[in-house]
Design a protein around this motif. Structure first.
Motif, PDB file in Angstrom:
ATOM      1  N   THR A 127       1.905  -7.396   1.752  1.00 17.78           N
ATOM      2  CA  THR A 127       3.331  -7.586   1.473  1.00 17.78           C
ATOM      3  C   THR A 127       4.048  -8.152   2.697  1.00 17.78           C
ATOM      4  O   THR A 127       4.880  -9.053   2.569  1.00 17.78           O
ATOM      5  CB  THR A 127       3.977  -6.266   1.027  1.00 17.78           C
ATOM      6  N   TRP A 134       5.968 -11.725   2.823  1.00 19.55           N
ATOM      7  CA  TRP A 134       7.380 -11.768   3.249  1.00 19.55           C
ATOM      8  C   TRP A 134       7.578 -12.762   4.392  1.00 19.55           C
ATOM      9  O   TRP A 134       8.558 -13.504   4.424  1.00 19.55           O
ATOM     10  CB  TRP A 134       7.829 -10.369   3.663  1.00 19.55           C
ATOM     11  N   PHE A 170       8.213  -5.781  -1.889  1.00 24.85           N
ATOM     12  CA  PHE A 170       7.193  -4.974  -2.553  1.00 24.85           C
ATOM     13  C   PHE A 170       7.689  -4.468  -3.908  1.00 24.85           C
ATOM     14  O   PHE A 170       6.970  -4.513  -4.898  1.00 24.85           O
ATOM     15  CB  PHE A 170       6.781  -3.793  -1.665  1.00 24.85           C
ATOM     16  N   HIS A 226       2.756  -5.786  -9.690  1.00 29.18           N
ATOM     17  CA  HIS A 226       1.428  -5.647  -9.096  1.00 29.18           C
ATOM     18  C   HIS A 226       0.303  -5.801 -10.111  1.00 29.18           C
ATOM     19  O   HIS A 226      -0.780  -6.243  -9.755  1.00 29.18           O
ATOM     20  CB  HIS A 226       1.328  -4.311  -8.344  1.00 29.18           C
TER      21      HIS A 226
END
Length: 115
Positions: free
Chosen positions: A51, A55, A73, A78
């Motif tokens: 993550t 980012w 996140f 997911h």
């Protein structure tokens, strides 16, 4: 190369280019550094490391929506998007390595006039 992924139901593209490289360094400093390969391979740290890496690579307009890796996140589905995200991240990592190799192996050859 631009890799298409979905974040928060929106399709975005991530790529390694000059703008991303500049943003990457700045954002990495904000979170205490980019995740290492060891972080990515550590089962206890991998989710956060992936993550964080994503980012760091977000385009500016998308980064405005997710001020921290934790906010990002929460926006990732997911179950349906993780595979595409992982493939895109591997592609970008490969592009980074290729770009670094090109920089380090470039040599100056004499011009035709000096021969």
């Amino acid at each position: 190369m631009v890799y298409k992924i979905k974040v928060g139901g929106e399709e975005i593209g991530i790529a390694w280019d000059q703008q991303t490289a500049r943003s990457f360094a700045y954002r990495a400093a904000k979170i205490g550094g980019a995740p290492s390969l060891r972080d990515l391979a550590n089962p206890k740290r991998a989710i956060a490391a992936v993550t964080d890496l994503l980012w760091l690579l977000l385009p500016p307009k998308t980064a405005e929506k997710y001020r921290t890796p934790e906010e990002l996140f929460g926006a990732i589905d997911h179950e349906s998007d993780a595979t595409d995200i992982h493939a895109a991240l591997l592609g970008v990592i490969n592009d980074i390595e290729t770009s670094e190799e090109k920089k380090s192996t470039s040599t100056k050859s004499p011009s035709r006039k000096s021969r």
